[in-house]
Design an enzyme around this catalytic site. Structure first.
Site, short mmCIF file in Angstrom:
data_model
loop_
_atom_site.label_atom_id
_atom_site.label_comp_id
_atom_site.label_asym_id
_atom_site.label_seq_id
_atom_site.Cartn_x
_atom_site.Cartn_y
_atom_site.Cartn_z
N HIS A 219 -5.73 -0.61 -1.24
CA HIS A 219 -4.36 -0.76 -0.68
C HIS A 219 -4.56 -1.67 0.22
O HIS A 219 -5.26 -1.90 1.46
CB HIS A 219 -3.72 0.44 -0.07
CG HIS A 219 -2.29 0.37 0.20
ND1 HIS A 219 -1.31 0.17 -0.69
CD2 HIS A 219 -2.01 0.26 1.74
CE1 HIS A 219 -0.24 -0.03 -0.06
NE2 HIS A 219 -0.48 -0.04 1.28
N ASP B 287 -5.08 10.67 -5.00
CA ASP B 287 -4.56 11.84 -5.51
C ASP B 287 -3.44 11.70 -6.12
O ASP B 287 -2.68 10.66 -6.50
CB ASP B 287 -4.38 12.81 -4.40
CG ASP B 287 -3.47 12.26 -3.25
OD1 ASP B 287 -2.77 11.36 -3.42
OD2 ASP B 287 -3.49 12.64 -2.00
N GLY C 288 -6.60 -9.77 -10.73
CA GLY C 288 -7.86 -9.39 -10.87
C GLY C 288 -8.97 -10.10 -9.81
O GLY C 288 -10.11 -10.16 -10.05
N GLY D 147 -0.23 11.62 -4.80
CA GLY D 147 0.78 10.98 -4.06
C GLY D 147 0.69 9.41 -4.15
O GLY D 147 -0.05 8.77 -4.98
N VAL D 148 1.77 8.75 -3.54
CA VAL D 148 1.34 7.21 -3.34
C VAL D 148 0.63 6.89 -2.25
O VAL D 148 0.95 6.76 -1.01
CB VAL D 148 2.94 6.45 -3.17
CG1 VAL D 148 2.76 4.97 -3.22
CG2 VAL D 148 3.76 6.94 -4.46
N GLU E 140 -10.58 -7.19 1.57
CA GLU E 140 -10.64 -6.34 0.39
C GLU E 140 -11.83 -6.77 -0.32
O GLU E 140 -12.47 -5.69 -1.06
CB GLU E 140 -9.38 -6.51 -0.61
CG GLU E 140 -7.96 -6.44 0.25
CD GLU E 140 -6.80 -6.32 -0.72
OE1 GLU E 140 -7.13 -6.21 -1.95
OE2 GLU E 140 -5.56 -6.83 -0.42
N VAL F 35 1.71 4.51 -10.42
CA VAL F 35 1.32 5.67 -9.80
C VAL F 35 0.53 6.50 -10.78
O VAL F 35 1.14 7.05 -11.76
CB VAL F 35 2.40 6.52 -9.07
CG1 VAL F 35 1.89 7.82 -8.39
CG2 VAL F 35 3.06 5.46 -8.16
C1 GRF Z 1 -4.48 -6.39 -3.99
O1 GRF Z 1 -3.81 -6.80 -2.70
C2 GRF Z 1 -4.46 -4.76 -3.77
O2 GRF Z 1 -4.82 -4.41 -2.47
C3 GRF Z 1 -3.26 -4.41 -4.17
O3 GRF Z 1 -2.91 -5.24 -5.41
C4 GRF Z 1 -3.71 -6.64 -5.08
C5 GRF Z 1 -4.38 -6.81 -6.42
O4 GRF Z 1 -5.04 -8.23 -6.24
N1 GRF Z 1 -3.63 -3.10 -4.81
P1 GRF Z 1 -6.06 -8.71 -7.30
O5 GRF Z 1 -5.24 -8.36 -8.67
O6 GRF Z 1 -7.31 -7.77 -7.16
O7 GRF Z 1 -6.33 -9.86 -7.02
#
Ligand code: GRF
Length: 214
Positions: free
Chosen positions: A109, A141, A12, A143-144, A174, A92
């Site tokens: 992602h 959407d 998280g 898809g993956v 991120e 998914v």
């Molecule tokens: C992140 O690397 C995100 O890109 C991927 O899952 C991970 C989640 O990390 N989808 P966190 O739980 O937000 O620390």
């Protein structure tokens, strides 16, 4: 004000970045619920600390994928959720949820899509020998990791990188672009035209949205 629900399965840290962006006033939104499929997710502790309601909804309580996601959709609707945020939700998402929230579900992602979709995007980039990787916020959407791309941030991949070292570098981005994407959405600056996302922004914003290699 935009009403969010975050779906997370684990640590998280992205959920935390969104909480912090709201607390600092950068993001004008309200998180009405954390939904998790994992009773052991550390995200639950974060929600508790910030007084955010947590709903643990496990697939094993449902007979199939459709009924699982229909249930989640009805919970989200009942809370008036305007944007569903997948922050490390390790499944998914099913059609039953997507059709109720068209272009209102976003995911982060850890790779530059369409490269390296699916699990372990960072390891895939290291193993492939990519020189640049990064992260992508996109609409979800069926898809993956195939939905329209909203924002990406790039980072270098060094010769001595491991999955962990690259993951750390990407994670910092991120935590920057996920709140930014939500902010743009909340300000009505995002339009989807087929596969393309158009972001209405001033010229000065361009460097924030498309920064140089970090
Ligand atoms: C992140 O690397 C995100 O890109 C991927 O899952 C991970 C989640 O990390 N989808 P966190 O739980 O937000 O620390």
């Amino acid at each position: 004000m935009l009403t969010l629900s975050v779906l997370a399965s684990g640590r998280g840290s992205n959920f935390q970045a969104i909480i912090d962006s709201i607390a600092s006033g950068y993001l004008k939104a309200r998180i009405v619920a954390l939904i998790t499929d994992n009773p052991k997710a550390y995200a639950i502790e974060r929600a508790k600390k910030h007084g955010i309601e947590t709903l643990i909804i496990e697939p094993k309580e449902f007979s199939n994928k459709d009924s699982y996601y229909s249930h989640i959709a009805s919970v989200l609707k009942s809370k008036g959720v305007g944007l569903v945020v997948l922050a490390g939700f390790m499944r998914v998402v099913g059609r039953a949820l997507i059709k109720e929230f068209p272009n209102k579900i976003i995911n982060i992602h850890p790779a530059l899509l369409p490269s390296f979709p699916g699990l372990h995007g960072q390891k895939q980039a290291v193993d492939y020998g990519a020189k640049i990787s990064g992260c992508t916020v996109h609409f979800v959407d069926e898809g993956v990791d195939t939905g329209p791309i909203i924002i990406q941030a790039a980072v270098p991949v060094y010769d001595d990188d491991t999955e962990d070292s690259l993951s750390e570098r990407i994670l910092r981005q991120e935590h920057r672009i996920f709140p930014l994407a939500i902010k743009l959405f909340s300000e009505g600056k995002i339009t989807v035209k087929g596969k393309k996302v158009i972001i209405k922004s001033k010229k000065e914003d361009a460097v924030i949205i498309n920064p140089p290699l970090l």
